[in-house]
Design an enzyme around this catalytic site. Structure first.
Site, PDB file in Angstrom:
ATOM      1  N   ASP A  38       2.004  12.196   0.074  1.00 45.95           N
ATOM      2  CA  ASP A  38       2.961  12.342   1.170  1.00 45.95           C
ATOM      3  C   ASP A  38       4.160  13.145   0.665  1.00 45.95           C
ATOM      4  O   ASP A  38       4.008  14.280   0.249  1.00 45.95           O
ATOM      5  CB  ASP A  38       3.349  10.969   1.710  1.00 45.95           C
ATOM      6  CG  ASP A  38       4.062  11.045   3.049  1.00 45.95           C
ATOM      7  OD1 ASP A  38       4.040  12.121   3.680  1.00 45.95           O
ATOM      8  OD2 ASP A  38       4.656  10.043   3.475  1.00 45.95           O
ATOM      9  N   ARG A  90       9.247  21.943   3.443  1.00 46.06           N
ATOM     10  CA  ARG A  90      10.208  20.831   3.412  1.00 46.06           C
ATOM     11  C   ARG A  90      11.041  20.836   2.140  1.00 46.06           C
ATOM     12  O   ARG A  90      10.980  19.913   1.333  1.00 46.06           O
ATOM     13  CB  ARG A  90       9.499  19.481   3.564  1.00 46.06           C
ATOM     14  CG  ARG A  90       8.706  19.338   4.840  1.00 46.06           C
ATOM     15  CD  ARG A  90       8.119  17.941   4.984  1.00 46.06           C
ATOM     16  NE  ARG A  90       7.328  17.817   6.206  1.00 46.06           N
ATOM     17  CZ  ARG A  90       6.693  16.717   6.590  1.00 46.06           C
ATOM     18  NH1 ARG A  90       6.770  15.627   5.837  1.00 46.06           N
ATOM     19  NH2 ARG A  90       5.994  16.692   7.691  1.00 46.06           N
ATOM     20  N   ASP A 132       5.202   8.160  -1.238  1.00 40.79           N
ATOM     21  CA  ASP A 132       6.040   9.202  -1.819  1.00 40.79           C
ATOM     22  C   ASP A 132       6.253   8.889  -3.305  1.00 40.79           C
ATOM     23  O   ASP A 132       6.043   7.761  -3.746  1.00 40.79           O
ATOM     24  CB  ASP A 132       7.413   9.244  -1.143  1.00 40.79           C
ATOM     25  CG  ASP A 132       7.345   9.306   0.367  1.00 40.79           C
ATOM     26  OD1 ASP A 132       6.500  10.062   0.886  1.00 40.79           O
ATOM     27  OD2 ASP A 132       8.129   8.590   1.027  1.00 40.79           O
ATOM     28  N   ASP A 159      11.560  11.544  -0.010  1.00 40.18           N
ATOM     29  CA  ASP A 159      11.814  11.455   1.423  1.00 40.18           C
ATOM     30  C   ASP A 159      13.008  10.557   1.689  1.00 40.18           C
ATOM     31  O   ASP A 159      13.140   9.471   1.099  1.00 40.18           O
ATOM     32  CB  ASP A 159      10.587  10.926   2.156  1.00 40.18           C
ATOM     33  CG  ASP A 159       9.540  12.013   2.397  1.00 40.18           C
ATOM     34  OD1 ASP A 159       9.727  13.140   1.905  1.00 40.18           O
ATOM     35  OD2 ASP A 159       8.535  11.729   3.075  1.00 40.18           O
TER      36      ASP A 159
END
Length: 413
Positions: free
Chosen positions: A236, A292, A197, A240
């Protein structure tokens, strides 16, 4: 003259008497991260300016209060001498992409089991070699702030597993994984999964992420080839929040040119996340991201006054996952080619509070729109908590004129 001015700017920021972003704690009641101070109390000897990957990694380590100013572009894919590192430099154990594709082609390997054997071991070892350079661990009581409008972390994955961290005024770009793993059992068609990330909060607490720009540019996944019928995805998440991360405020950022943008809670089976993952997401711009924004499991997440702009490959904005408690207010959705129902996706959740939404200039009840389009998986309109840690709400109609000129790196007041 330019070098002199850059040095002067950095020197001014380093002054302990100046009111600058490095010495600012999170204002009171500004979301769940209320009380976060980062390194604002750092002594003079723990205030540094960094210009290389190794300087950054050293400066952010440890738990002593510290302020780290990032100046210019820092490329994480470099060795200690500053030499750029390519994917070939990390590859080990005989790994080649051509060899990997041949070994795990579903036509011969099948689709019922994940890759194993020498080439999968070589892929994992190669990925670990890259991780040793690009993953940078951030200690507790740390403020990281970009200097001016040009501070950029390229290919870096900031990993926060600590308490009391502030990240501000950075462009975090292209955190790519040279060695994605093929998993034929992921979904109905299989997927390529990458590791890194831009920012990973893993069991972190009291974190303020403010005025940053997250992007995959100049190499978005949309430009990557397709293998085994699926995109060779080398990115990714952008931000996160997993492993019982808690008490985080994400504000005034720009998220762009990305697929899996912000994941809150990484597994339905991780029920220990319940009671954690309390996050505030406000006054951000989600521009051309596919999904997301955020997707939530378990957490009490306040999502308000954000601007959403759909782009190529758009799937949904707010993902309502297992035991999630999203309280959404006054968000503005600018959609092209999709409908108001696509503002939401039900990932096994039960309900979402969503009021004050504007879709393409009109007041819209996005939960009602979703339920009308998805009668088999409807969502309730209430959750079991009400936010109190916020300063105020703006009407969603005001956001398109305000946020593009104020959110993201380079726009700190």
């Amino acid at each position: 003259m330019k070098l002199f001015m850059a040095a002067l700017t950095a020197a001014a920021l380093l002054s302990p008497h100046a009111t600058d972003p490095g010495h600012q704690p999170l204002p009171g009641k500004d979301g769940w991260a209320n009380g976060t101070t980062g390194g604002s109390a750092a002594a003079t000897g723990h205030v540094t300016t960094v210009t290389t990957r190794d300087q950054l990694a050293a400066a952010v380590s440890g738990d002593t209060p510290k302020i780290v100013y990032v100046q210019g572009v820092i490329d994480a894919n470099t060795d200690s001498s500053g030499r750029p590192l390519s994917c070939q430099d990390y590859a080990t154990g005989g790994y080649t992409l051509a060899g990997y594709l041949k070994a795990y082609d579903p036509a011969t390997w099948g689709r019922g089991k994940v890759p194993s054997g020498p080439l999968e071991s070589a892929r994992a070892a190669s990925e670990s070699r890259q991780a040793a350079r690009v993953q940078i661990r951030v200690g507790a009581n740390t403020t990281i702030v970009g200097v001016g409008t040009t501070a950029r972390l390229l290919g870096a994955n900031l990993v926060v597993k600590s308490d009391n961290v502030i990240i501000r005024n950075l462009t975090l770009a292209n955190a790519f994984d040279c060695f994605p793993q093929w998993d034929p059992t992921d979904g109905s068609t299989g997927n390529w999964n990458s590791l890194f990330d831009n920012v990973s909060l893993q069991g972190a607490t009291h974190v303020w992420v403010d005025h940053n720009t997250f992007t995959d540019a100049p190499y978005p996944d949309s430009q990557e080839p397709t293998y085994f019928g699926r995109p060779f995805q080398q990115h990714d998440g952008q931000l996160d929040l997993t492993d019982a991360t808690d008490l985080v405020t994400v504000e005034q950022n720009v998220f762009t040119q990305h697929d899996k943008t912000m994941l809150v809670g990484n597994s339905d089976s991780k029920t220990s996340d319940a009671g954690h993952l309390r996050i505030t997401v406000h006054h951000n711009v989600f521009d051309g991201v596919q999904e997301r924004a955020p997707r939530v499991r378990f957490g009490e997440v306040h999502v308000y006054d954000n601007l959403y702009r759909s782009g190529a490959g758009f799937d949904y904005s707010l993902g309502v996952g297992k035991q999630s408690q999203i309280y959404a207010q006054n968000n503005n959705f600018q959609f092209s080619g999709v409908t108001a129902a696509d503002a939401l996706h039900n990932w096994g959740g039960t309900g979402i509070h969503a009021t004050g939404s504007v879709v393409n200039g009109k007041d819209v009840d996005v939960v009602a729109a979703f339920n009308a389009a998805n009668p088999a998986t409807p969502l309730a309109t209430t959750v079991n908590w009400t936010p109190t840690l916020y300063i105020g709400l703006q009407p969603a109609s005001a956001l398109p004129a305000q946020l593009p000129g104020s959110a993201g790196a380079g726009h700190l007041g």
